[in-house]
Write a protein that holds these residues in place. Structure first.
Motif, PDB file in Angstrom:
ATOM      1  N   ASP A  72       0.879  -1.163   0.000  1.00  0.00           N
ATOM      2  CA  ASP A  72       0.000   0.000   0.000  1.00  0.00           C
ATOM      3  C   ASP A  72       0.917   1.213   0.000  1.00  0.00           C
ATOM      4  O   ASP A  72       1.745   1.367   0.909  1.00  0.00           O
ATOM      5  CB  ASP A  72      -0.885   0.026   1.249  1.00  0.00           C
ATOM      6  N   GLN A 129       6.467  -2.018   6.691  1.00  0.00           N
ATOM      7  CA  GLN A 129       6.672  -2.334   5.284  1.00  0.00           C
ATOM      8  C   GLN A 129       8.077  -2.878   5.050  1.00  0.00           C
ATOM      9  O   GLN A 129       9.026  -2.452   5.713  1.00  0.00           O
ATOM     10  CB  GLN A 129       6.479  -1.093   4.399  1.00  0.00           C
ATOM     11  N   GLU A 186      -6.231  -8.047   6.342  1.00  0.00           N
ATOM     12  CA  GLU A 186      -4.856  -8.014   6.824  1.00  0.00           C
ATOM     13  C   GLU A 186      -4.736  -9.036   7.945  1.00  0.00           C
ATOM     14  O   GLU A 186      -5.407  -8.921   8.988  1.00  0.00           O
ATOM     15  CB  GLU A 186      -4.480  -6.623   7.333  1.00  0.00           C
ATOM     16  N   THR A 229       3.525  -8.324  12.236  1.00  0.00           N
ATOM     17  CA  THR A 229       3.336  -7.728  10.920  1.00  0.00           C
ATOM     18  C   THR A 229       1.978  -8.164  10.430  1.00  0.00           C
ATOM     19  O   THR A 229       1.386  -9.105  10.968  1.00  0.00           O
ATOM     20  CB  THR A 229       4.448  -8.147   9.932  1.00  0.00           C
ATOM     21  N   THR A 230       1.463  -7.476   9.428  1.00  0.00           N
ATOM     22  CA  THR A 230       0.236  -7.949   8.790  1.00  0.00           C
ATOM     23  C   THR A 230       0.545  -8.248   7.333  1.00  0.00           C
ATOM     24  O   THR A 230       1.368  -7.569   6.703  1.00  0.00           O
ATOM     25  CB  THR A 230      -0.921  -6.931   8.882  1.00  0.00           C
ATOM     26  N   ILE A 231      -0.115  -9.292   6.831  1.00  0.00           N
ATOM     27  CA  ILE A 231       0.118  -9.758   5.472  1.00  0.00           C
ATOM     28  C   ILE A 231      -1.237 -10.100   4.861  1.00  0.00           C
ATOM     29  O   ILE A 231      -2.060 -10.766   5.501  1.00  0.00           O
ATOM     30  CB  ILE A 231       1.038 -11.005   5.461  1.00  0.00           C
ATOM     31  N   THR A 232      -1.451  -9.677   3.620  1.00  0.00           N
ATOM     32  CA  THR A 232      -2.669 -10.062   2.927  1.00  0.00           C
ATOM     33  C   THR A 232      -2.521 -11.499   2.432  1.00  0.00           C
ATOM     34  O   THR A 232      -1.405 -11.962   2.178  1.00  0.00           O
ATOM     35  CB  THR A 232      -2.967  -9.120   1.744  1.00  0.00           C
ATOM     36  N   HIS A 273      -9.988  -4.220  -0.779  1.00  0.00           N
ATOM     37  CA  HIS A 273      -8.780  -4.526  -0.001  1.00  0.00           C
ATOM     38  C   HIS A 273      -8.968  -5.882   0.658  1.00  0.00           C
ATOM     39  O   HIS A 273     -10.005  -6.154   1.245  1.00  0.00           O
ATOM     40  CB  HIS A 273      -8.547  -3.453   1.061  1.00  0.00           C
ATOM     41  N   ASN A 327      -0.126 -12.475  -0.502  1.00  0.00           N
ATOM     42  CA  ASN A 327       1.279 -12.066  -0.481  1.00  0.00           C
ATOM     43  C   ASN A 327       2.145 -13.217   0.044  1.00  0.00           C
ATOM     44  O   ASN A 327       2.609 -13.208   1.180  1.00  0.00           O
ATOM     45  CB  ASN A 327       1.456 -10.805   0.369  1.00  0.00           C
TER      46      ASN A 327
END
Length: 193
Positions: free
Chosen positions: A47, A95, A173, A130-133, A170, A136
């Protein structure tokens, strides 16, 4: 040595971490904000925040972020992070991105190891978030590999459901909580001679 490098713990200044050849770990400076923004933009995965936010990040969160520089001082990659106010022993990785020219060399993993070593030099660090979609897979591999290297477990839960995002489209997350992070001992100094 740059002023930012002088802020790194001695073992990081000496590049005792395993960075890919020709690259060195450094602390971001405000002047790096534009290059970080460009690398994030060019990733086509992250993002993209405003260019202004990357300048602020380099000013206000430099102590919990790292960059990789090539021999000419150009940025090859970065990680931005911060300490969670409610959990002061938790590093949140915001990020991670590597410039196209430097991909496939293990740089993201080296940056993540370097960042946690840097933060652990200043405070007790017990977890990384962390956050990850869900789409990914590269980030998922990066963080699960990090957990394996450090003997930590990974707990996954949806942090922000897709319906919470006002712009639509979106993905959710997923929070990756990696803990416990074992105490990180400073690397042995490289013998000179």
């Amino acid at each position: 040595m740059t002023a930012a490098q002088a802020d790194l713990p001695t073992d990081l200044q000496a590049n005792s971490l395993k960075m890919p050849e020709g690259l060195r770990l450094d602390t971001p400076a405000v002047a790096d904000g534009a290059a970080i923004w460009r690398i994030a933009r060019d990733s086509k995965v992250l993002d993209l925040n405003s260019s202004y936010s990357y300048l602020l990040w380099c000013r206000d969160f430099a102590a919990t972020s790292v960059v990789a520089r090539d021999a000419d001082g150009q940025l090859a990659g970065f990680i931005t992070g911060y300490i969670r106010p409610e959990r002061p022993r938790t590093l949140v990785v915001w990020q991670v991105a590597v410039d196209h020219a430097h991909r496939g060399r293990g740089l993201a993993g080296a940056l993540l190891d370097g960042l946690t070593t840097k933060v652990a030099a200043d405070r007790e660090l017990v977890s990384v978030e962390t956050t990850i979609t869900p789409d990914n897979t590269a980030s998922e591999r990066l963080f699960t590999s990090y957990a394996q290297r450090h003997g930590a477990s990974v707990e996954r839960t949806v942090l922000f459901d897709a319906g919470l995002f006002p712009d639509g489209g979106h993905e959710p997350e997923v929070l990756f909580l990696i803990e416990p992070i074992p105490p990180i001992a400073p690397a042995s100094p490289t013998p000179r001679g």
